[in-house]
Design an enzyme around this catalytic site. Structure first.
Site, PDB file in Angstrom:
ATOM      1  N   ASP A  22       0.967  -1.138  -0.244  1.00 56.43           N
ATOM      2  CA  ASP A  22       0.056   0.006   0.004  1.00 56.43           C
ATOM      3  C   ASP A  22       0.759   1.244   0.027  1.00 56.43           C
ATOM      4  OD1 ASP A  22      -2.524  -1.657   0.217  1.00 56.43           O
ATOM      5  OD2 ASP A  22      -2.354  -1.419   2.250  1.00 56.43           O
ATOM      6  N   ASP A  77     -13.936  -3.718  -2.192  1.00 55.32           N
ATOM      7  CA  ASP A  77     -13.650  -3.467  -0.771  1.00 55.32           C
ATOM      8  C   ASP A  77     -15.078  -3.480  -0.269  1.00 55.32           C
ATOM      9  OD1 ASP A  77     -11.203  -2.845  -1.321  1.00 55.32           O
ATOM     10  OD2 ASP A  77     -11.405  -0.611  -1.375  1.00 55.32           O
TER      11      ASP A  77
END
Length: 252
Positions: free
Chosen positions: A11, A130
């Protein structure tokens, strides 16, 4: 049977690898190019590189970081963050990505998935979902780095993206993400059972046993993890050895 894949996730925010809990509280881990090279040497099957604030801040993925990372990595590299046009996909593939991960832009315009698959092939198109639980056995799709509830049912969306030509789904449980309590087995099992394309489990991995568990109890094809690898809690090879002992096929 295809070997199960172990995928470290980078990330990236402002050109640095970060890790947070439930998408917030980010800590600096290091340089993405160096970290990707280490995972490449450590036996990772693939690497996912997510520019986690690109969509929210409405800027493009940091192409130069992708280029540098791709030059050090000789396993498939998936890149996501701020991808909203066919030109964006082309730019990233040219920079060295093997696949791109689409999220917010795909929800906004589902035909973008089809367009990407037609131009570059389904094998290049990963759709990131998500998902957050809203009630028993019901999850909604969130976008903009997990900030916005679309109200879209995650199972329905997974089926739709598969029909539109996505080659793979990267499924993150936002409830589990960063908690290190294990993957959301229920969500992961339901989504992977409802689509015929590969699913990558993401969110919540806190140990090698959690990876064994997600392969033993769901039909996912790959497991993505970040903190257990970033903090040196276990290595990719240790995970693969545990999987082998459990009778799960992996590439050693």
């Amino acid at each position: 049977m295809l070997a199960k894949r172990i995928i470290p996730c980078l990330d990236v925010k402002a050109g640095r690898v970060v890790k947070g809990v439930n998408f917030i509280g980010l800590q600096d881990i290091g340089d993405p190019v160096e970290i990707a090279a280490l995972y490449n040497q450590a036996g990772a099957d693939e690497i996912v590189f997510l520019d986690i604030t690109a969509t929210y801040e409405e800027r493009k993925t940091i192409v130069d970081v992708v280029e540098k990372t791709a030059s050090k990595v000789f396993i498939p590299l998936t890149v996501g963050g701020g991808i909203s046009t066919v030109k964006d996909i082309y730019t990233l593939l040219r920079a060295g990505a093997d696949k791109v991960s689409l999220n917010s832009a795909a929800v906004k315009n589902p035909l973008f998935i089809q367009e990407g698959a037609e131009h570059f092939g389904s094998q290049c198109i990963v759709v990131a979902i998500d998902a957050r639980k809203v009630e028993e056995d019901k999850w909604h799709v969130y976008v903009n780095g997990g900030r916005t509830d679309t109200g879209i049912d995650a199972v329905h969306w997974a089926k739709q993206v598969a029909e539109l030509g996505a080659g793979e789904i990267l499924l993150t449980s936002m409830d589990a993400d960063g908690t290190k309590d294990g993957y959301n087995l229920r969500l992961t099992d339901i989504i992977s059972a409802n689509v015929s394309i590969p699913v990558i489990a993401s969110g919540g991995c806190g140990s090698a046993n959690h990876i064994v568990e997600v392969f033993a109890h769901t039909s996912v094809n790959a497991a993505l993890a970040a903190s257990i690898f970033h903090y040196g809690e276990c290595t990719v090879q240790e995970v693969k050895q545990k999987l082998q002992y459990a009778g799960i096929e992996v590439r050693i």
